[in-house]
Design a protein around this motif. Structure first.
Motif, PDB file in Angstrom:
ATOM      1  N   GLY A  38      -6.644  15.821   7.466  1.00 43.69           N
ATOM      2  CA  GLY A  38      -5.818  14.649   7.195  1.00 43.69           C
ATOM      3  C   GLY A  38      -5.667  13.802   8.436  1.00 43.69           C
ATOM      4  N   HIS A  39      -5.014  12.664   8.303  1.00 42.52           N
ATOM      5  CA  HIS A  39      -4.699  11.863   9.492  1.00 42.52           C
ATOM      6  C   HIS A  39      -3.381  11.115   9.311  1.00 42.52           C
ATOM      7  CE1 HIS A  39      -7.039   8.396   7.448  1.00 42.52           C
ATOM      8  NE2 HIS A  39      -5.855   7.872   7.700  1.00 42.52           N
ATOM      9  N   SER A  40      -2.806  10.737  10.444  1.00 42.46           N
ATOM     10  CA  SER A  40      -1.655   9.838  10.451  1.00 42.46           C
ATOM     11  C   SER A  40      -1.937   8.829  11.555  1.00 42.46           C
ATOM     12  CB  SER A  40      -0.365  10.616  10.737  1.00 42.46           C
ATOM     13  OG  SER A  40       0.732   9.716  10.815  1.00 42.46           O
ATOM     14  N   HIS A  80       0.839  -1.206   0.000  1.00 38.70           N
ATOM     15  CA  HIS A  80       0.000   0.000   0.000  1.00 38.70           C
ATOM     16  C   HIS A  80       0.873   1.255   0.000  1.00 38.70           C
ATOM     17  CE1 HIS A  80      -3.468  -2.562   1.923  1.00 38.70           C
ATOM     18  NE2 HIS A  80      -3.103  -2.967   0.714  1.00 38.70           N
ATOM     19  N   GLY A 117      -3.035   9.328  -0.115  1.00 34.16           N
ATOM     20  CA  GLY A 117      -2.575   8.561   1.044  1.00 34.16           C
ATOM     21  C   GLY A 117      -1.292   7.801   0.762  1.00 34.16           C
ATOM     22  N   TYR A 130      -1.537   6.221  -2.884  1.00 34.64           N
ATOM     23  CA  TYR A 130      -2.933   6.138  -3.314  1.00 34.64           C
ATOM     24  C   TYR A 130      -3.430   7.551  -3.578  1.00 34.64           C
ATOM     25  CZ  TYR A 130      -8.024   5.357  -2.748  1.00 34.64           C
ATOM     26  OH  TYR A 130      -9.386   5.307  -2.929  1.00 34.64           O
ATOM     27  N   CYS A 185       2.877   2.238  11.344  1.00 35.76           N
ATOM     28  CA  CYS A 185       2.230   2.038  10.045  1.00 35.76           C
ATOM     29  C   CYS A 185       2.713   0.715   9.458  1.00 35.76           C
ATOM     30  CB  CYS A 185       2.597   3.206   9.134  1.00 35.76           C
ATOM     31  SG  CYS A 185       2.338   2.903   7.380  1.00 35.76           S
ATOM     32  N   TYR A 210      -6.894   4.218   7.769  1.00 33.28           N
ATOM     33  CA  TYR A 210      -5.752   4.150   8.710  1.00 33.28           C
ATOM     34  C   TYR A 210      -4.445   4.321   7.956  1.00 33.28           C
ATOM     35  CZ  TYR A 210      -9.173   2.386  11.988  1.00 33.28           C
ATOM     36  OH  TYR A 210     -10.268   2.274  12.797  1.00 33.28           O
ATOM     37  N   PHE A 211      -4.306   5.456   7.269  1.00 35.23           N
ATOM     38  CA  PHE A 211      -3.086   5.678   6.492  1.00 35.23           C
ATOM     39  C   PHE A 211      -1.954   6.168   7.397  1.00 35.23           C
ATOM     40  CE2 PHE A 211      -6.000   5.631   2.894  1.00 35.23           C
ATOM     41  CZ  PHE A 211      -5.222   5.071   1.889  1.00 35.23           C
ATOM     42  N   HIS A 236      -7.020   1.904   4.032  1.00 33.91           N
ATOM     43  CA  HIS A 236      -8.106   2.896   4.011  1.00 33.91           C
ATOM     44  C   HIS A 236      -8.602   3.173   5.419  1.00 33.91           C
ATOM     45  CE1 HIS A 236      -8.078   3.002  -0.274  1.00 33.91           C
ATOM     46  NE2 HIS A 236      -8.379   1.714  -0.400  1.00 33.91           N
ATOM     47  N   ASP A 276      -7.239  14.414   3.030  1.00 34.87           N
ATOM     48  CA  ASP A 276      -8.585  14.194   2.526  1.00 34.87           C
ATOM     49  C   ASP A 276      -8.863  15.096   1.324  1.00 34.87           C
ATOM     50  OD1 ASP A 276     -10.961  12.591   3.799  1.00 34.87           O
ATOM     51  OD2 ASP A 276     -11.815  14.396   2.871  1.00 34.87           O
ATOM     52  N   TRP A 294      -2.363  10.716   5.346  1.00 35.46           N
ATOM     53  CA  TRP A 294      -3.575  10.872   4.537  1.00 35.46           C
ATOM     54  C   TRP A 294      -3.964  12.344   4.468  1.00 35.46           C
ATOM     55  CZ3 TRP A 294      -6.620   8.587   1.137  1.00 35.46           C
ATOM     56  CH2 TRP A 294      -7.922   9.063   0.932  1.00 35.46           C
TER      57      TRP A 294
END
Length: 474
Positions: free
Chosen positions: A393-395, A358, A374, A361, A401, A381-382, A379, A387, A385
């Motif tokens: 966004g998120h980490s 992964h 990402g 993306y 990871c 849980y990147f 998906h 949006d 990321w």
């Protein structure tokens, strides 16, 4: 007899340099020791001529701004002084003899870790002997500071500058701390944090560190070549010096200050595939192109491998390297050369684990799949990321990871984006359309259709800008 042994060692060291390099080194020594006159007289006197710390410092301050910060000049002097000559009582003389000078140059510029180590030990501390982590830290920070300073002084930053990058002082500390994290005791343990500063390391451990952390030798070489201005004009065959700093394109005259600092650029660049280390070109900056996900896609799709860097509202800086051109599609893309990184508060690179593929993306305008950019994880849980609802966004990496073994990169798991940049690295692919005239919307009618469905007709029409291709930003 002593004289012969001495001249043999000296000749062996001298013979490592090409004739034009030898004359460059001779010239520097003559300047520093104040010799001049005819060649014959010079050679007769050369053995008697010496260099003092004052002469080294004077060479530095003969200019209005010194090429090297003063602490580094003193460290170079201590390194030269540490060289023992046969038949001379070592370390007592405050003068540097020609032989010591040449052996110093030979060991640091042409030697292996074994030949460098005793000089480096004396550059870290005049006394030699086991060294505290704190002393090694101070040396490493001095070394990185000197590299940034001398490259800026000699105008060798290739289009980057101290004005168009973020302040380097925190970057110096972050890079030093990352390099020091490789210090391993004889039993294989790695002391960390305050424990590291108090730990004593002996010569064999430091030699192992210099051997495994190539930046130390590369930085020393840059400091000597550019700081003392010797051998700097002769082409260096080693790519790690050639591509220490990549050429910077696309930032000139645009009033942008990059999210990167010079130490971070040097460090991240050294982790790129070798064929991509010579050039970075700015493709997207939220401060230039606005905060819009369709703008981001329009600027980065089909542009070849890229580096993405993000700053969240808490000031954390992090990002990822995408080894392939970004494409808008609902599948993962890329390969195992991709990585994630952190720039602030820590500097680190996180490479693939082999757990899954992964890598990267990018999706936009789809009902069924997540829309956004990402890297790593999965998906929802990147590892990183952003949006498509630009700004969020998120980490998510509890505890790490899966794809890159990176920790949470942002200050908070769900973050708000403060600024973002994307840099193309290496040469622009042919498919990007010559001279970058084509937009993603020309190349990808599907993307255009998606934007129109979303009510975002071709707003990038008026926003195309000339891409600086190969004009030099220096």
């Amino acid at each position: 007899k002593m004289g012969n042994a001495e001249s043999n060692a000296y000749q062996n060291h001298l013979s490592r340099f090409l004739p034009e390099e030898q004359s460059d080194i001779d010239g520097l020594f003559d300047t520093l020791s104040g010799s001049s006159g005819s060649a014959g007289a010079k050679n007769a006197k050369a053995a008697k001529k010496t260099v003092t710390l004052a002469a080294l410092q004077a060479r530095q301050s003969a200019h209005t701004r010194e090429p090297l910060p003063e602490p580094m000049t003193a460290r170079l002097y201590n390194g030269m002084k540490s060289i023992d000559l046969p038949g001379k009582s070592s370390g007592l003389s405050e003068q540097i003899a020609k032989e010591q000078f040449v052996i110093f140059m030979s060991n640091l510029l042409k030697g292996n870790a074994d030949e460098k180590i005793s000089i480096i030990m004396r550059m870290i501390a005049k006394t030699g002997g086991p060294l505290k982590g704190k002393q090694i830290q101070e040396f490493t920070e001095d070394l990185i500071t000197s590299v940034v300073h001398v490259l800026s002084y000699r105008k060798e930053l290739k289009g980057w500058s101290l004005e168009n990058t973020r302040d380097s002082s925190s970057g110096v500390k972050a890079l030093a701390s990352e390099l020091l994290s490789e210090l391993k005791l004889a039993d294989g343990t790695k002391p960390m944090g305050s424990q590291l500063l108090e730990t004593s390391f002996d010569q064999s451990v430091i030699e192992d560190w210099v051997y495994r952390v190539p930046q130390i030798s590369v930085f020393l070489s840059v400091v000597i070549r550019q700081g003392l201005h010797v051998l700097h004009s002769l082409p260096d065959q080693t790519n790690d010096i050639l591509n220490l700093v990549p050429h910077c394109k696309g930032i000139k005259g645009r009033g942008v200050v990059s999210l990167f600092d010079i130490p971070a650029i040097i460090y991240i660049n050294s982790h790129l595939p070798a064929e991509m280390q010579h050039k970075w070109q700015l493709l997207f900056s939220s401060r230039l192109h606005g905060e819009s996900f369709s703008q981001l896609c329009a600027h980065i799709v089909n542009k070849g491998p890229c580096i993405v860097i993000i700053r969240d509202l808490d000031g954390f800086l992090f990002g990822g390297f995408a080894s392939h051109s970004w494409e808008v599609k609902p599948q993962f893309q890329g390969d195992n050369r991709c990585f994630l990184f952190s720039v602030f508060p820590t500097l680190a690179v996180y490479t693939y684990t082999g757990y899954n593929d992964h890598y990267m993306y990018l999706n936009h305008g789809q009902q069924t799949m997540p829309n956004g950019l990402g890297m790593g994880g999965q998906h929802g849980y990147f590892g990183l990321w952003i949006d498509s609802d630009y700004g969020k966004g998120h980490s998510k990496a509890k505890p790490r990871c899966t794809t890159y073994n990176s920790p949470q990169l942002s200050a908070k798991e769900d973050f708000t984006l403060d600024a973002m940049e994307v840099w193309a690295v290496g040469d622009t692919p042919e498919s990007a359309g010559r001279k970058g005239k084509k937009s993603i919307l020309d190349v990808d009618p599907q993307a255009q259709a998606l934007l129109e469905m979303a009510g975002k007709s071709r707003q990038s029409e008026g926003l195309r800008e000339p891409v600086e291709e190969d004009e030099d930003d220096d």
